[in-house]
Motif scaffolding. Structure first.
Motif, PDB file in Angstrom:
ATOM      1  N   ASP A   1       8.039  18.306  -7.413  1.00 23.73           N
ATOM      2  CA  ASP A   1       6.664  17.848  -7.243  1.00 23.73           C
ATOM      3  C   ASP A   1       6.564  16.354  -6.962  1.00 23.73           C
ATOM      4  O   ASP A   1       5.517  15.876  -6.524  1.00 23.73           O
ATOM      5  CB  ASP A   1       5.845  18.179  -8.496  1.00 23.73           C
ATOM      6  CG  ASP A   1       5.615  19.676  -8.656  1.00 23.73           C
ATOM      7  OD1 ASP A   1       5.948  20.429  -7.719  1.00 23.73           O
ATOM      8  OD2 ASP A   1       5.106  20.091  -9.724  1.00 23.73           O
ATOM      9  N   GLU A   2       7.669  15.630  -7.191  1.00 20.09           N
ATOM     10  CA  GLU A   2       7.632  14.183  -6.955  1.00 20.09           C
ATOM     11  C   GLU A   2       7.385  13.828  -5.488  1.00 20.09           C
ATOM     12  O   GLU A   2       7.007  12.694  -5.175  1.00 20.09           O
ATOM     13  CB  GLU A   2       8.933  13.523  -7.430  1.00 20.09           C
ATOM     14  CG  GLU A   2      10.160  13.768  -6.574  1.00 20.09           C
ATOM     15  CD  GLU A   2      10.873  15.082  -6.873  1.00 20.09           C
ATOM     16  OE1 GLU A   2      11.889  15.370  -6.218  1.00 20.09           O
ATOM     17  OE2 GLU A   2      10.402  15.810  -7.773  1.00 20.09           O
ATOM     18  N   VAL A   3       7.576  14.776  -4.561  1.00 18.68           N
ATOM     19  CA  VAL A   3       7.376  14.454  -3.146  1.00 18.68           C
ATOM     20  C   VAL A   3       6.093  15.057  -2.573  1.00 18.68           C
ATOM     21  O   VAL A   3       5.812  14.877  -1.382  1.00 18.68           O
ATOM     22  CB  VAL A   3       8.592  14.900  -2.292  1.00 18.68           C
ATOM     23  CG1 VAL A   3       9.833  14.135  -2.701  1.00 18.68           C
ATOM     24  CG2 VAL A   3       8.813  16.403  -2.366  1.00 18.68           C
ATOM     25  N   ILE A   4       5.326  15.757  -3.378  1.00 17.13           N
ATOM     26  CA  ILE A   4       4.072  16.326  -2.879  1.00 17.13           C
ATOM     27  C   ILE A   4       3.151  15.194  -2.420  1.00 17.13           C
ATOM     28  O   ILE A   4       2.953  14.202  -3.118  1.00 17.13           O
ATOM     29  CB  ILE A   4       3.385  17.185  -3.954  1.00 17.13           C
ATOM     30  CG1 ILE A   4       4.209  18.457  -4.206  1.00 17.13           C
ATOM     31  CG2 ILE A   4       1.962  17.554  -3.537  1.00 17.13           C
ATOM     32  CD1 ILE A   4       3.669  19.330  -5.314  1.00 17.13           C
ATOM     33  N   GLY A   5       2.638  15.328  -1.208  1.00 15.14           N
ATOM     34  CA  GLY A   5       1.766  14.309  -0.643  1.00 15.14           C
ATOM     35  C   GLY A   5       2.484  13.274   0.198  1.00 15.14           C
ATOM     36  O   GLY A   5       1.838  12.473   0.877  1.00 15.14           O
TER      37      GLY A   5
ATOM     38  N   PRO B   1      13.397   9.535  -4.046  1.00 17.07           N
ATOM     39  CA  PRO B   1      12.062   9.820  -4.606  1.00 17.07           C
ATOM     40  C   PRO B   1      12.096  10.225  -6.068  1.00 17.07           C
ATOM     41  O   PRO B   1      11.163   9.917  -6.825  1.00 17.07           O
ATOM     42  CB  PRO B   1      11.529  10.945  -3.722  1.00 17.07           C
ATOM     43  CG  PRO B   1      12.719  11.529  -3.059  1.00 17.07           C
ATOM     44  CD  PRO B   1      13.724  10.433  -2.930  1.00 17.07           C
ATOM     45  N   LYS B   2      13.159  10.908  -6.491  1.00 17.70           N
ATOM     46  CA  LYS B   2      13.274  11.261  -7.910  1.00 17.70           C
ATOM     47  C   LYS B   2      13.357  10.004  -8.770  1.00 17.70           C
ATOM     48  O   LYS B   2      12.696   9.897  -9.822  1.00 17.70           O
ATOM     49  CB  LYS B   2      14.512  12.132  -8.149  1.00 17.70           C
ATOM     50  CG  LYS B   2      14.416  13.557  -7.616  1.00 17.70           C
ATOM     51  CD  LYS B   2      15.682  14.321  -7.952  1.00 17.70           C
ATOM     52  CE  LYS B   2      15.646  15.737  -7.389  1.00 17.70           C
ATOM     53  NZ  LYS B   2      14.599  16.565  -8.018  1.00 17.70           N
TER      54      LYS B   2
ATOM     55  N   TYR C   1       6.609   4.987 -10.544  1.00 22.03           N
ATOM     56  CA  TYR C   1       5.851   4.859  -9.298  1.00 22.03           C
ATOM     57  C   TYR C   1       5.143   6.177  -8.993  1.00 22.03           C
ATOM     58  O   TYR C   1       5.761   7.245  -9.024  1.00 22.03           O
ATOM     59  CB  TYR C   1       6.787   4.479  -8.151  1.00 22.03           C
ATOM     60  CG  TYR C   1       6.073   4.103  -6.879  1.00 22.03           C
ATOM     61  CD1 TYR C   1       5.545   2.832  -6.714  1.00 22.03           C
ATOM     62  CD2 TYR C   1       5.924   5.024  -5.845  1.00 22.03           C
ATOM     63  CE1 TYR C   1       4.879   2.466  -5.542  1.00 22.03           C
ATOM     64  CE2 TYR C   1       5.267   4.674  -4.675  1.00 22.03           C
ATOM     65  CZ  TYR C   1       4.742   3.401  -4.529  1.00 22.03           C
ATOM     66  OH  TYR C   1       4.084   3.051  -3.370  1.00 22.03           O
ATOM     67  N   ARG C   2       3.844   6.129  -8.685  1.00 21.71           N
ATOM     68  CA  ARG C   2       3.069   7.349  -8.522  1.00 21.71           C
ATOM     69  C   ARG C   2       2.410   7.504  -7.151  1.00 21.71           C
ATOM     70  O   ARG C   2       1.909   8.581  -6.829  1.00 21.71           O
ATOM     71  CB  ARG C   2       1.975   7.423  -9.600  1.00 21.71           C
ATOM     72  CG  ARG C   2       2.516   7.646 -11.006  1.00 21.71           C
ATOM     73  CD  ARG C   2       3.152   9.026 -11.159  1.00 21.71           C
ATOM     74  NE  ARG C   2       3.679   9.287 -12.486  1.00 21.71           N
ATOM     75  CZ  ARG C   2       4.917   9.051 -12.861  1.00 21.71           C
ATOM     76  NH1 ARG C   2       5.782   8.524 -11.998  1.00 21.71           N
ATOM     77  NH2 ARG C   2       5.325   9.319 -14.090  1.00 21.71           N
ATOM     78  N   LYS C   3       2.381   6.468  -6.327  1.00 23.44           N
ATOM     79  CA  LYS C   3       1.748   6.612  -5.019  1.00 23.44           C
ATOM     80  C   LYS C   3       2.584   7.527  -4.113  1.00 23.44           C
ATOM     81  O   LYS C   3       3.812   7.502  -4.178  1.00 23.44           O
ATOM     82  CB  LYS C   3       1.628   5.242  -4.340  1.00 23.44           C
ATOM     83  CG  LYS C   3       0.627   4.289  -4.957  1.00 23.44           C
ATOM     84  CD  LYS C   3       0.614   2.988  -4.157  1.00 23.44           C
ATOM     85  CE  LYS C   3      -0.297   1.955  -4.779  1.00 23.44           C
ATOM     86  NZ  LYS C   3      -0.276   0.663  -4.020  1.00 23.44           N
TER      87      LYS C   3
ATOM     88  N   ASP D   1       0.832  -1.208   0.000  1.00 26.63           N
ATOM     89  CA  ASP D   1       0.000   0.000   0.000  1.00 26.63           C
ATOM     90  C   ASP D   1       0.866   1.256   0.000  1.00 26.63           C
ATOM     91  O   ASP D   1       0.494   2.269  -0.588  1.00 26.63           O
ATOM     92  CB  ASP D   1      -0.911   0.013   1.230  1.00 26.63           C
ATOM     93  CG  ASP D   1      -1.891  -1.135   1.237  1.00 26.63           C
ATOM     94  OD1 ASP D   1      -2.480  -1.417   0.172  1.00 26.63           O
ATOM     95  OD2 ASP D   1      -2.055  -1.764   2.300  1.00 26.63           O
ATOM     96  N   ARG D   2       1.984   1.174   0.664  1.00 27.63           N
ATOM     97  CA  ARG D   2       2.910   2.302   0.714  1.00 27.63           C
ATOM     98  C   ARG D   2       4.348   1.782   0.789  1.00 27.63           C
ATOM     99  O   ARG D   2       4.607   0.692   1.302  1.00 27.63           O
ATOM    100  CB  ARG D   2       2.655   3.206   1.925  1.00 27.63           C
ATOM    101  CG  ARG D   2       1.408   4.077   1.829  1.00 27.63           C
ATOM    102  CD  ARG D   2       1.532   5.126   0.729  1.00 27.63           C
ATOM    103  NE  ARG D   2       0.400   6.026   0.687  1.00 27.63           N
ATOM    104  CZ  ARG D   2      -0.728   5.801   0.009  1.00 27.63           C
ATOM    105  NH1 ARG D   2      -0.875   4.657  -0.663  1.00 27.63           N
ATOM    106  NH2 ARG D   2      -1.697   6.696  -0.001  1.00 27.63           N
ATOM    107  N   ILE D   3       5.261   2.605   0.310  1.00 28.33           N
ATOM    108  CA  ILE D   3       6.688   2.377   0.500  1.00 28.33           C
ATOM    109  C   ILE D   3       7.162   3.324   1.597  1.00 28.33           C
ATOM    110  O   ILE D   3       6.897   4.529   1.546  1.00 28.33           O
ATOM    111  CB  ILE D   3       7.481   2.622  -0.795  1.00 28.33           C
ATOM    112  CG1 ILE D   3       7.106   1.583  -1.844  1.00 28.33           C
ATOM    113  CG2 ILE D   3       8.984   2.586  -0.531  1.00 28.33           C
ATOM    114  CD1 ILE D   3       7.689   1.862  -3.205  1.00 28.33           C
TER     115      ILE D   3
END
Length: 420
Positions: free
Chosen positions: A269-273, A240-241, A248-250, A225-227
């Motif tokens: 923006d890859e780390v937003i959220g 994350p980049k 990977y988009r989650k 569900d998450r990394i």
């Protein structure tokens, strides 16, 4: 003695008499406070080391180097992010510079290396960053001259594991730096997450300083569900980049250093959220923190990281204690006894100490958002606080006695019983 000779000697004699009555005698009685500081100022962690030094120095500058009437001599030594070098530099501070205390060390492994030095030389060691769990747990009796002003590696992970369950996550894959800090951060999360019904289904360990995650990313289980990532230094920027580049988009979750303000401004923006826990966020929306962020940014041209705040706060704690002692250093044992009994209103929030010399403090769950804050005109990435767990001890939601019966978190503990 001729009158001519007396006239020549009188100014010298009077000068010597004046010196004897001058503030020099007071200065001798009220000795300077010598503080040694070990941080990596060269090598791959040099920028983190700069944040550490800058935080402490900023507080010193604000009080003009005066702690309750005694002048502070601040001596910085480069430990290069290497435990053995840190030990050498700490001994130099003790034996050559005659410091009253030494502070710092970055890595958890460095903390484990420095604590025995404090015991050997009966010198106060304050860990302002190194979060090595067992220094304030099972190993504490070995280190009577040690106290921590920051956190244990697993301290934020305990409430965060519970938070992950509350979000409905069932399975998590973990990727972390292959050394004590990584084991302890991920171990704390795993213990808490599995205690509330979650499953850690994979643990991948990558060498400290890894920049290319290409060999590891394809092996991450896609049904998670998450990394959960735990990175420090440049790796926090790269992971994350490269995950985003792999498709990977989650949103990911991770340890606090994976998204701390040391690295956040260089992210995109890859780390937003993405979410993470820590005892400090530069986006903490309080008047005290807003003033700190503005002052730090004005002085150093960047948002303060937790490395900055922790050392600023450490300086504040030392100052308040020395002030209570009328500008005197009370000795290492008395210092620890007094500090352990004190409570502080700090930038990160209220801080007290448990009976094992570790802070009890708020833990903030932070979500990376792009927004405006504190009157700055541009949208920037900030670690917005979305949940606060107050008064969290190093044992979190677990009972101290039961907790201490289990091993320190390691590569193999807790065992990955849901991995296959």
């Amino acid at each position: 003695m001729t009158s001519k000779l007396l006239r020549r000697l009188s100014p010298m004699l009077l000068g010597g008499f004046a010196i004897a009555l001058s503030p020099l005698s007071t200065a001798t009685a009220q000795e300077e406070l010598r503080i040694g500081f070990v941080a990596p100022t060269t090598g791959i962690f040099a920028q983190i080391g700069k944040d550490m030094v800058d935080g402490f120095q900023m507080y010193l500058d604000e009080v003009k180097g005066d702690f309750g009437g005694v002048k502070v001599k601040f001596i910085v030594e480069d430990e290069q992010g290497k435990p053995d070098t840190a030990v050498t530099k700490a001994k130099k501070l003790i034996l050559q510079d005659k410091v009253h205390m030494f502070i710092g060390g970055l890595l958890a492994s460095t903390g484990y290396a420095l604590a025995p030095v404090s015991t050997e030389y009966k010198t106060l060691y304050i860990s302002s960053i190194s979060a090595a769990d067992d220094l304030t747990q099972r190993d504490l009796p070995k280190f009577p001259y040690f106290i921590r002003t920051s956190w244990t590696s697993s301290q934020p992970s305990h409430p965060f594991g519970q938070w992950a369950c509350e979000q409905g996550f069932k399975k998590v894959a973990a990727v972390g730096a292959d050394y004590a800090f990584g084991y302890e951060v991920i171990g704390g999360f795993q213990r808490a997450f599995e205690a509330c019904g979650g499953q850690v289904i994979q643990k991948i360990w990558v060498p400290l300083g890894t920049k290319d995650f290409g060999p590891y990313i394809p092996t991450i289980k896609q049904d998670a569900d998450r990394i959960f990532s735990l990175m420090v230094g440049p790796a926090a920027l790269q992971f994350p980049k490269q995950m985003r580049s792999s498709g990977y988009r989650k949103p990911m979750i991770g340890g606090g250093t994976s998204y701390d303000e040391f690295v956040l401004p260089a992210m995109g923006d890859e780390v937003i959220g993405h979410t993470s826990p820590l005892q400090y966020s530069a986006a903490l929306d309080t008047p005290k923190n807003a003033a700190f962020v503005k002052a730090y940014r004005s002085k150093y041209g960047k948002v303060p990281s937790y490395y900055s705040e922790s050392n600023y706060t450490t300086a504040q704690m030392i100052h308040e204690l020395i002030k209570k002692n009328n500008g005197k250093f009370p000795g290492a044992e008395a210092f620890i006894k007094q500090l352990s009994a004190m409570k502080f209103d700090t930038i990160r929030g209220p801080v007290a100490f448990d009976d094992m010399r570790n802070p009890v403090q708020n833990i903030y769950v932070k979500k990376v958002e792009k927004k405006k804050m504190f009157g700055y005109p541009k949208d920037e990435l900030w670690n917005t606080v979305i949940k606060t767990y107050p008064n969290v001890s190093q044992f979190g939601q677990f009972q101290k006695a039961e907790f201490l019966k289990t091993p320190v978190y390691s590569r193999d503990y807790p065992p990955c019983k849901h991995c296959n």
